[in-house]
Structure formats: C-alpha cells, structure tokens
Design a protein around this motif. Structure first.
Motif, mmCIF file in Angstrom:
data_model
loop_
_atom_site.group_PDB
_atom_site.id
_atom_site.type_symbol
_atom_site.label_atom_id
_atom_site.label_comp_id
_atom_site.label_asym_id
_atom_site.label_seq_id
_atom_site.Cartn_x
_atom_site.Cartn_y
_atom_site.Cartn_z
ATOM 1 N N THR A 116 0.847 -1.277 0.102
ATOM 2 C CA THR A 116 0.394 0.128 0.048
ATOM 3 C C THR A 116 0.817 1.427 0.183
ATOM 4 O O THR A 116 0.194 1.981 -0.412
ATOM 5 C CB THR A 116 -0.405 -0.201 1.553
ATOM 6 O OG1 THR A 116 0.021 0.098 2.340
ATOM 7 C CG2 THR A 116 -1.942 -1.113 1.205
ATOM 8 N N SER A 117 2.194 0.993 0.878
ATOM 9 C CA SER A 117 3.319 1.841 0.395
ATOM 10 C C SER A 117 3.675 2.583 -0.863
ATOM 11 O O SER A 117 3.640 3.882 -0.673
ATOM 12 C CB SER A 117 4.120 2.553 1.061
ATOM 13 O OG SER A 117 5.269 1.139 0.759
ATOM 14 N N GLY A 120 -0.691 2.984 -3.224
ATOM 15 C CA GLY A 120 -1.498 3.400 -2.577
ATOM 16 C C GLY A 120 -2.505 2.587 -1.516
ATOM 17 O O GLY A 120 -2.926 1.689 -2.388
ATOM 18 N N GLN A 121 -3.357 2.967 -0.533
ATOM 19 C CA GLN A 121 -3.794 1.954 0.605
ATOM 20 C C GLN A 121 -5.763 1.831 -0.768
ATOM 21 O O GLN A 121 -6.448 1.096 -1.137
ATOM 22 C CB GLN A 121 -4.991 2.560 1.858
ATOM 23 C CG GLN A 121 -5.746 1.751 2.365
ATOM 24 C CD GLN A 121 -6.048 2.540 4.476
ATOM 25 O OE1 GLN A 121 -6.077 3.688 3.857
ATOM 26 N NE2 GLN A 121 -5.457 1.485 4.879
ATOM 27 N N ASP A 122 -5.882 2.978 -0.850
ATOM 28 C CA ASP A 122 -7.245 3.233 -1.659
ATOM 29 C C ASP A 122 -7.193 2.623 -2.515
ATOM 30 O O ASP A 122 -8.116 1.258 -3.461
ATOM 31 C CB ASP A 122 -8.107 4.132 -2.089
ATOM 32 C CG ASP A 122 -8.820 5.499 -0.472
ATOM 33 O OD1 ASP A 122 -8.764 4.494 0.346
ATOM 34 O OD2 ASP A 122 -7.993 6.734 -0.798
ATOM 35 N N SER A 124 -5.304 -0.164 -3.500
ATOM 36 C CA SER A 124 -4.866 -1.550 -3.581
ATOM 37 C C SER A 124 -6.584 -2.227 -2.777
ATOM 38 O O SER A 124 -5.907 -3.428 -3.306
ATOM 39 C CB SER A 124 -3.702 -1.730 -1.833
ATOM 40 O OG SER A 124 -3.010 -1.017 -2.688
#
Length: 142
Positions: A116-117, A120-122, A124
């Motif tokens: 996610t780094s 990106g979290q969204d 992913s």
C-alpha cells in the motif's frame, strides 16, 4: 503490436503482478521459515481449528493434492497436526504453530503496508476487490 497486446492482456498482467507481490511477500515471511502460501493456510487453521482439508481446498482455491502437500510440510515443521475420525480428517494448529500466530499476522500487516505504500491504500483495496470479483466470475465458468 506485441507490446500493445501484452499491455491489454489480463493473463499476462495478472501474472506479472502476482510475481511482484510474491517477491514482497517472501521478504516478509522469510524470517518465519514459512512460504506466503503456508502462512495463508496457517491463518485459516488458527481461525478454524479442526478444519477439513476439503474446506481448506475451497478457501484457498487449491487442489486436494496441493493441500495435502501443505499439510505434510507444516506437520513436518510441527506447526499443524491431523486428527482422523473414521474417514474424515481435521487439521489443528499445534502449540508451536500457535506460537507463530502473532508473527504471521504481523508479517501480513507488514506485507500490506509494503504494497500500500507503493500503490496507495485506496487503489490497493479497489484492485483487490476487482480481482476477487473477476475470480468469482471466472470460477462460475470454469
């Protein structure tokens, strides 16, 4: 022509993504002496002690022979044990296996934070959701 085809080929791109994710995962699980696939099975066994190999096949989308090899390998490491009751077999974590419960969960958390780094979290979460939806649709037709 070939370059454009590969850019739009789901099979090619899904496999490429899988290889990159496997490299990230292997890095996180190496210190536990577990493959990412074995760690996934351990998570299920932790949450469902006494689970049947058939249910593991279904949950992990793996063949019976692969699950048998996984169980054999994890038994050899004394992380799981099989209990037979007539024709049915159940898989349980051992005390040594249970000692790895928190480290396995932490390795998964580090893996999640690792990708996610980068992605990106969204993105992913959305990508994971799309992949799951595609897998379910394909499963109905294969």
């Amino acid at each position: 022509m070939t370059e454009n085809f590969l850019e739009t080929c789901l099979f090619f791109n899904a496999n490429t993504l899988s290889r990159y994710l496997l490299k990230l995962a292997e890095k996180q699980f190496k210190h536990l002496n577990l493959s990412p696939a074995h760690a996934s099975m351990m998570l299920i066994v932790y949450d469902s002690p006494g689970i049947s190999p058939k249910k593991l096949c279904s949950m992990l989308n793996l063949s019976a022979s692969t699950i048998t090899r996984f169980i054999d390998s994890l038994e050899k490491k004394e992380l799981v044990k099989r209990k037979s009751n007539g024709k049915s077999v159940s898989v349980y974590p051992t005390s040594k296996g249970l000692d790895l419960k928190k480290p396995v969960a932490m390795a998964y958390k580090r893996l999640y934070l690792s990708y996610t780094s980068i992605l990106g979290q969204d993105f992913s979460r959305h990508l994971s959701s799309c992949i799951l939806e595609a897998a379910r649709k394909l499963d109905k037709h294969i």
